[in-house]
Design a protein around this motif. Structure first.
Motif, PDB file in Angstrom:
ATOM      1  N   ILE A 177       0.835  -1.206   0.000  1.00  0.00           N
ATOM      2  CA  ILE A 177       0.000   0.000   0.000  1.00  0.00           C
ATOM      3  C   ILE A 177       0.874   1.262   0.000  1.00  0.00           C
ATOM      4  O   ILE A 177       0.579   2.242  -0.695  1.00  0.00           O
ATOM      5  N   GLN A 178       1.961   1.214   0.748  1.00  0.00           N
ATOM      6  CA  GLN A 178       2.855   2.379   0.846  1.00  0.00           C
ATOM      7  C   GLN A 178       3.512   2.713  -0.486  1.00  0.00           C
ATOM      8  O   GLN A 178       3.630   3.886  -0.863  1.00  0.00           O
ATOM      9  N   HIS A 179       3.943   1.695  -1.219  1.00  0.00           N
ATOM     10  CA  HIS A 179       4.791   1.923  -2.396  1.00  0.00           C
ATOM     11  C   HIS A 179       4.072   1.748  -3.736  1.00  0.00           C
ATOM     12  O   HIS A 179       4.687   1.960  -4.787  1.00  0.00           O
ATOM     13  N   LYS A 180       2.802   1.383  -3.725  1.00  0.00           N
ATOM     14  CA  LYS A 180       2.094   1.125  -4.978  1.00  0.00           C
ATOM     15  C   LYS A 180       1.926   2.404  -5.796  1.00  0.00           C
ATOM     16  O   LYS A 180       1.844   3.504  -5.243  1.00  0.00           O
ATOM     17  N   PRO A 181       1.876   2.289  -7.108  1.00  0.00           N
ATOM     18  CA  PRO A 181       1.568   3.470  -7.922  1.00  0.00           C
ATOM     19  C   PRO A 181       0.119   3.892  -7.725  1.00  0.00           C
ATOM     20  O   PRO A 181      -0.727   3.093  -7.322  1.00  0.00           O
ATOM     21  N   GLU A 182      -0.169   5.139  -8.034  1.00  0.00           N
ATOM     22  CA  GLU A 182      -1.527   5.662  -7.861  1.00  0.00           C
ATOM     23  C   GLU A 182      -2.516   4.869  -8.713  1.00  0.00           C
ATOM     24  O   GLU A 182      -2.264   4.570  -9.882  1.00  0.00           O
ATOM     25  N   GLY A 183      -3.630   4.511  -8.101  1.00  0.00           N
ATOM     26  CA  GLY A 183      -4.662   3.770  -8.810  1.00  0.00           C
ATOM     27  C   GLY A 183      -4.548   2.268  -8.722  1.00  0.00           C
ATOM     28  O   GLY A 183      -5.499   1.544  -9.029  1.00  0.00           O
ATOM     29  N   PHE A 184      -3.393   1.748  -8.307  1.00  0.00           N
ATOM     30  CA  PHE A 184      -3.200   0.299  -8.159  1.00  0.00           C
ATOM     31  C   PHE A 184      -3.933  -0.162  -6.900  1.00  0.00           C
ATOM     32  O   PHE A 184      -3.847   0.469  -5.847  1.00  0.00           O
ATOM     33  N   LEU A 185      -4.676  -1.267  -7.006  1.00  0.00           N
ATOM     34  CA  LEU A 185      -5.502  -1.745  -5.904  1.00  0.00           C
ATOM     35  C   LEU A 185      -4.812  -2.874  -5.152  1.00  0.00           C
ATOM     36  O   LEU A 185      -4.371  -3.860  -5.766  1.00  0.00           O
ATOM     37  N   VAL A 186      -4.733  -2.742  -3.837  1.00  0.00           N
ATOM     38  CA  VAL A 186      -4.254  -3.831  -2.978  1.00  0.00           C
ATOM     39  C   VAL A 186      -5.485  -4.446  -2.326  1.00  0.00           C
ATOM     40  O   VAL A 186      -6.140  -3.827  -1.479  1.00  0.00           O
ATOM     41  N   PRO A 196      -8.256  -4.748   8.766  1.00  0.00           N
ATOM     42  CA  PRO A 196      -7.011  -3.995   8.960  1.00  0.00           C
ATOM     43  C   PRO A 196      -6.373  -3.539   7.657  1.00  0.00           C
ATOM     44  O   PRO A 196      -5.863  -2.415   7.568  1.00  0.00           O
ATOM     45  N   MET A 197      -6.419  -4.368   6.610  1.00  0.00           N
ATOM     46  CA  MET A 197      -5.855  -3.983   5.317  1.00  0.00           C
ATOM     47  C   MET A 197      -6.631  -2.830   4.702  1.00  0.00           C
ATOM     48  O   MET A 197      -6.042  -1.889   4.162  1.00  0.00           O
ATOM     49  N   VAL A 198      -7.953  -2.886   4.779  1.00  0.00           N
ATOM     50  CA  VAL A 198      -8.784  -1.798   4.242  1.00  0.00           C
ATOM     51  C   VAL A 198      -8.482  -0.496   4.972  1.00  0.00           C
ATOM     52  O   VAL A 198      -8.311   0.558   4.346  1.00  0.00           O
ATOM     53  N   LEU A 199      -8.398  -0.561   6.289  1.00  0.00           N
ATOM     54  CA  LEU A 199      -8.141   0.647   7.082  1.00  0.00           C
ATOM     55  C   LEU A 199      -6.745   1.205   6.830  1.00  0.00           C
ATOM     56  O   LEU A 199      -6.506   2.401   6.991  1.00  0.00           O
ATOM     57  N   ALA A 200      -5.821   0.328   6.403  1.00  0.00           N
ATOM     58  CA  ALA A 200      -4.458   0.772   6.081  1.00  0.00           C
ATOM     59  C   ALA A 200      -4.360   1.373   4.679  1.00  0.00           C
ATOM     60  O   ALA A 200      -3.318   1.914   4.310  1.00  0.00           O
ATOM     61  N   GLY A 201      -5.438   1.264   3.896  1.00  0.00           N
ATOM     62  CA  GLY A 201      -5.436   1.821   2.545  1.00  0.00           C
ATOM     63  C   GLY A 201      -5.731   0.814   1.453  1.00  0.00           C
ATOM     64  O   GLY A 201      -5.616   1.128   0.265  1.00  0.00           O
ATOM     65  N   GLY A 202      -6.108  -0.415   1.841  1.00  0.00           N
ATOM     66  CA  GLY A 202      -6.469  -1.427   0.856  1.00  0.00           C
ATOM     67  C   GLY A 202      -7.802  -1.138   0.205  1.00  0.00           C
ATOM     68  O   GLY A 202      -8.589  -0.313   0.685  1.00  0.00           O
ATOM     69  N   ARG A 222     -17.483  -2.024   3.422  1.00  0.00           N
ATOM     70  CA  ARG A 222     -17.921  -0.665   3.089  1.00  0.00           C
ATOM     71  C   ARG A 222     -17.723   0.289   4.269  1.00  0.00           C
ATOM     72  O   ARG A 222     -17.277   1.435   4.088  1.00  0.00           O
ATOM     73  N   LEU A 223     -18.038  -0.176   5.469  1.00  0.00           N
ATOM     74  CA  LEU A 223     -17.808   0.652   6.662  1.00  0.00           C
ATOM     75  C   LEU A 223     -16.325   0.962   6.813  1.00  0.00           C
ATOM     76  O   LEU A 223     -15.949   2.090   7.143  1.00  0.00           O
ATOM     77  N   GLY A 224     -15.478  -0.026   6.568  1.00  0.00           N
ATOM     78  CA  GLY A 224     -14.035   0.200   6.647  1.00  0.00           C
ATOM     79  C   GLY A 224     -13.557   1.207   5.621  1.00  0.00           C
ATOM     80  O   GLY A 224     -12.755   2.100   5.927  1.00  0.00           O
ATOM     81  N   LEU A 225     -14.051   1.089   4.396  1.00  0.00           N
ATOM     82  CA  LEU A 225     -13.665   2.026   3.335  1.00  0.00           C
ATOM     83  C   LEU A 225     -14.115   3.451   3.670  1.00  0.00           C
ATOM     84  O   LEU A 225     -13.473   4.421   3.270  1.00  0.00           O
ATOM     85  N   ASN A 226     -15.216   3.556   4.400  1.00  0.00           N
ATOM     86  CA  ASN A 226     -15.738   4.867   4.803  1.00  0.00           C
ATOM     87  C   ASN A 226     -15.208   5.322   6.161  1.00  0.00           C
ATOM     88  O   ASN A 226     -15.687   6.319   6.716  1.00  0.00           O
ATOM     89  N   ARG A 227     -14.239   4.571   6.686  1.00  0.00           N
ATOM     90  CA  ARG A 227     -13.554   4.912   7.940  1.00  0.00           C
ATOM     91  C   ARG A 227     -14.502   4.936   9.146  1.00  0.00           C
ATOM     92  O   ARG A 227     -14.261   5.657  10.115  1.00  0.00           O
ATOM     93  N   LYS A 228     -15.538   4.118   9.098  1.00  0.00           N
ATOM     94  CA  LYS A 228     -16.419   3.944  10.262  1.00  0.00           C
ATOM     95  C   LYS A 228     -15.907   2.734  11.034  1.00  0.00           C
ATOM     96  O   LYS A 228     -16.439   1.622  10.944  1.00  0.00           O
ATOM     97  N   VAL A 229     -14.844   2.999  11.804  1.00  0.00           N
ATOM     98  CA  VAL A 229     -14.014   1.923  12.342  1.00  0.00           C
ATOM     99  C   VAL A 229     -14.750   1.086  13.381  1.00  0.00           C
ATOM    100  O   VAL A 229     -14.713  -0.154  13.335  1.00  0.00           O
TER     101      VAL A 229
END
Length: 292
Positions: A177-186, A196-202, A222-229
């Motif tokens: 997630i840290q080093h991926k190019p913009e738009g690349f999906l992890v 945890p992966m979604v909350l980290a930027g997955g 979906r809740l994770g993607l919307n940061r409703k932890v």
């Protein structure tokens, strides 16, 4: 590939008691997961027992899922193997009408070096008419596709658009997630560390548990993607025991037992896989009763 953000499910291939493909059950499962809110379907992955399907059966599975889907959600097709030439030939000759991307597993059994993995996926990327999702699952392939190799492929080939990361290593996922190019999906390939992966930027998950409990699991993502932890973790812990159970005696034996209890399909698997034992079956049944 915004349509692949969220929850994809790796569909099983339901079998009748005589081990033939049960197309009616497969249609029911497609409706069940789409009605449950998943964002896309993955066809002929590991969970589909694709290693035990004939070429004719694979075409039947594809046709059944495509017809049941009715263009409601995107479909990703599993196209991979440890014979690079054979994978490339399939990519050049298959009709990919109706598919949004391919999911291609890192070569198993051969145990290639990182350069070998890169060259394999270079050939795949150059041959594929569709976007490519890489699939890293060291527990099945006996080799780990390192973040440096993934990032190299993502930078070198525009159609390498994502990775299903199933090493079960949150630190490795965070490096991607840290080093991926913009738009690349992890994309998580491990249900237990999906949140945890979604909350980290997955970007979400290609899930097995999400097939059995699509409403709860896709909502968690979906809740994770919307940061409703807090709300997301409530659903995570609600399903955590089930995640352990469905993998306890192998996949897809566990998830097929879920479908049996839900009345969607038989629990039949093909050798060398066998059904889960009575104790696990009872625990899965008890979990479903409590959840409902």
């Amino acid at each position: 590939m915004q349509s692949l953000i969220g929850t994809g499910v790796a569909l099983v291939t339901p079998f009748k008691k005589d081990f033939s493909v049960d197309t009616e059950a497969l249609t029911r499962i497609v409706d069940y997961v789409i009605d449950g809110g998943v964002e896309y379907l993955v066809v002929l992955g590991t969970t589909a027992e694709s290693a035990t399907l004939s070429s004719e059966e694979k075409e039947l599975v594809i046709a059944t899922i495509s017809a049941a889907n009715k263009n409601r959600v995107p479909i990703v097709l599993g196209v991979g193997g440890n014979n690079t030439h054979k994978v490339v030939e399939e990519l050049k000759t298959r009709d990919f009408t109706g598919f949004s991307a391919i999911l291609s597993v890192s070569p198993y059994y051969n145990k290639p070096t990182q350069e070998g993995i890169y060259q394999h996926f270079k050939a795949v990327a150059e041959a594929s008419p569709l976007p490519v999702i890489l699939y890293n699952v060291p527990g099945r392939t006996s080799s780990n596709m390192l973040p440096s190799t993934v990032i190299r492929l993502a930078n070198d080939f525009k159609n390498v658009i994502a990775i299903k990361e199933a090493a079960g290593d949150i630190v490795q996922a965070m490096k991607l997630i840290q080093h991926k190019p913009e738009g690349f999906l992890v994309i998580s390939g491990d249900d237990m560390v999906t949140l945890p992966m979604v909350l980290a930027g997955g970007a979400g998950v290609i899930s097995v548990i999400g097939e059995g409990f699509p409403k709860e699991f896709s909502e968690m993502v979906r809740l994770g993607l919307n940061r409703k932890v807090e709300e997301a973790y409530q659903l995570h812990y609600k399903l955590a025991d089930a995640i352990d159970m469905i993998f306890e005696q192998g996949n897809p034996g566990g998830i097929k037992e879920v479908f049996k209890h839900l009345g969607l399909s038989e629990n039949t698997v093909r050798l060398p896989l066998v059904n889960v034992d009575e104790n696990l079956s009872n625990r899965i049944g008890d979990f479903i009763k409590k959840l409902n």
